[in-house]
Scaffold this active site. Structure first.
Site, mmCIF file in Angstrom:
data_model
loop_
_atom_site.group_PDB
_atom_site.id
_atom_site.type_symbol
_atom_site.label_atom_id
_atom_site.label_comp_id
_atom_site.label_asym_id
_atom_site.label_seq_id
_atom_site.Cartn_x
_atom_site.Cartn_y
_atom_site.Cartn_z
ATOM 1 N N GLU A 97 0.826 -1.345 0.217
ATOM 2 C CA GLU A 97 0.277 0.052 -0.048
ATOM 3 C C GLU A 97 0.736 1.247 0.453
ATOM 4 O OE1 GLU A 97 -3.210 -0.420 -0.468
ATOM 5 O OE2 GLU A 97 -3.202 -2.482 -0.051
ATOM 6 N N LYS B 163 1.712 1.867 -5.519
ATOM 7 C CA LYS B 163 3.124 0.780 -7.219
ATOM 8 C C LYS B 163 2.068 0.962 -7.730
ATOM 9 C CE LYS B 163 3.714 -3.166 -4.868
ATOM 10 N NZ LYS B 163 3.251 -2.392 -3.479
ATOM 11 N N LYS C 66 1.741 -8.344 -14.434
ATOM 12 C CA LYS C 66 1.421 -8.344 -12.867
ATOM 13 C C LYS C 66 1.293 -9.442 -12.528
ATOM 14 C CE LYS C 66 0.486 -7.626 -8.608
ATOM 15 N NZ LYS C 66 0.273 -6.010 -7.343
ATOM 16 N N ASP D 194 -5.662 -5.098 -10.053
ATOM 17 C CA ASP D 194 -4.422 -3.405 -10.133
ATOM 18 C C ASP D 194 -4.156 -3.589 -12.263
ATOM 19 O OD1 ASP D 194 -3.989 -3.497 -7.821
ATOM 20 O OD2 ASP D 194 -1.733 -4.727 -7.780
ATOM 21 N N GLY E 146 5.675 -5.880 -9.069
ATOM 22 C CA GLY E 146 5.391 -6.658 -8.006
ATOM 23 C C GLY E 146 4.245 -6.669 -7.147
ATOM 24 N N ALA E 147 4.379 -7.857 -5.743
ATOM 25 C CA ALA E 147 3.243 -7.676 -5.267
ATOM 26 C C ALA E 147 3.793 -6.808 -3.418
ATOM 27 C CB ALA E 147 2.888 -9.233 -4.974
#
Length: 204
Positions: free
Chosen positions: A11, A14, A31, A42, A99-100
């Site tokens: 959060e 990104k 993603k 996303d 990324g995550a």
């Protein structure tokens, strides 16, 4: 060129940063792992925020149902994430990869988001200002520098000169721009930021 966007935590902005970079370069977007929010992922958000007609949004390698760390979300879905299944989409265009969470978020018992980054990627670190963000930023950048990767930083949130200067001075990474605290983001605002970021992004 491939641009890998990671954050110092979750959060931190990104996806907004990804949309701005995508719009600035008219790049493709991918993603690899989406955990939760599959109805409004996303990828959906980026597609909604960009204006250009050149960008292609590539499908996730893994679309998981629960908003958790990918390894835990995958376990709930009864699967295990395998790096061999996370093949980058073929494109002649620039590719922005989001990324995550942070760099060391686990994908399975062995691999993390860090393992998705290739040696030739330009890595963009999104650093959002909060108590502890200097430490998180320096640790993230130091880890990336261990692999001699090209790195730039985007600051997210209102300007905080002492925080930004210490991060840049200690790491020597490129400053790409700042995404200010906004009431909301739309195509017009993303396009404005994209134009501001364009020169810095194209210099790499």
């Amino acid at each position: 060129m491939n641009y890998f966007i990671t954050g110092i935590s979750t959060e931190v902005g990104k996806t907004i940063a990804s949309a701005i970079v995508v719009e600035s370069l008219e790049a493709d977007y991918w993603k690899p792992v989406q955990a939760g929010d599959l109805e409004y992922s996303d990828s959906h958000k980026v597609a909604e925020l960009i204006s250009n007609t050149k960008t292609k949004i590539h499908g996730n390698s893994y679309a998981l149902n629960t908003p958790m760390s990918p390894h835990a979300s995958a376990a709930i879905d009864g699967i295990q994430i395998n790096l061999e299944n996370m093949v980058r989409p073929e494109t002649q265009n620039h590719l922005v990869i989001e990324g995550a969470g942070g760099l060391l978020v686990p994908l399975n018992e062995k691999d993390t988001i860090f393992d998705l980054i290739h040696p030739t990627d330009f890595v963009i670190v999104v650093s959002r200002h909060y108590l502890g963000s200097i430490n998180h930023s320096l640790l993230t950048i130091e880890k990336l520098q261990e692999r001699n990767l090209k790195i730039g930083v985007i600051f997210s949130g209102d300007e905080h000169p002492t925080t930004e200067s210490i991060i840049l001075d200690k790491t020597g990474v490129a400053f790409l721009g700042r995404i200010n605290e906004e009431q909301g983001f739309n195509k017009g605002l993303v396009k404005q930021y994209a134009e501001q970021f364009k020169t810095a992004l194209e210099s790499f």
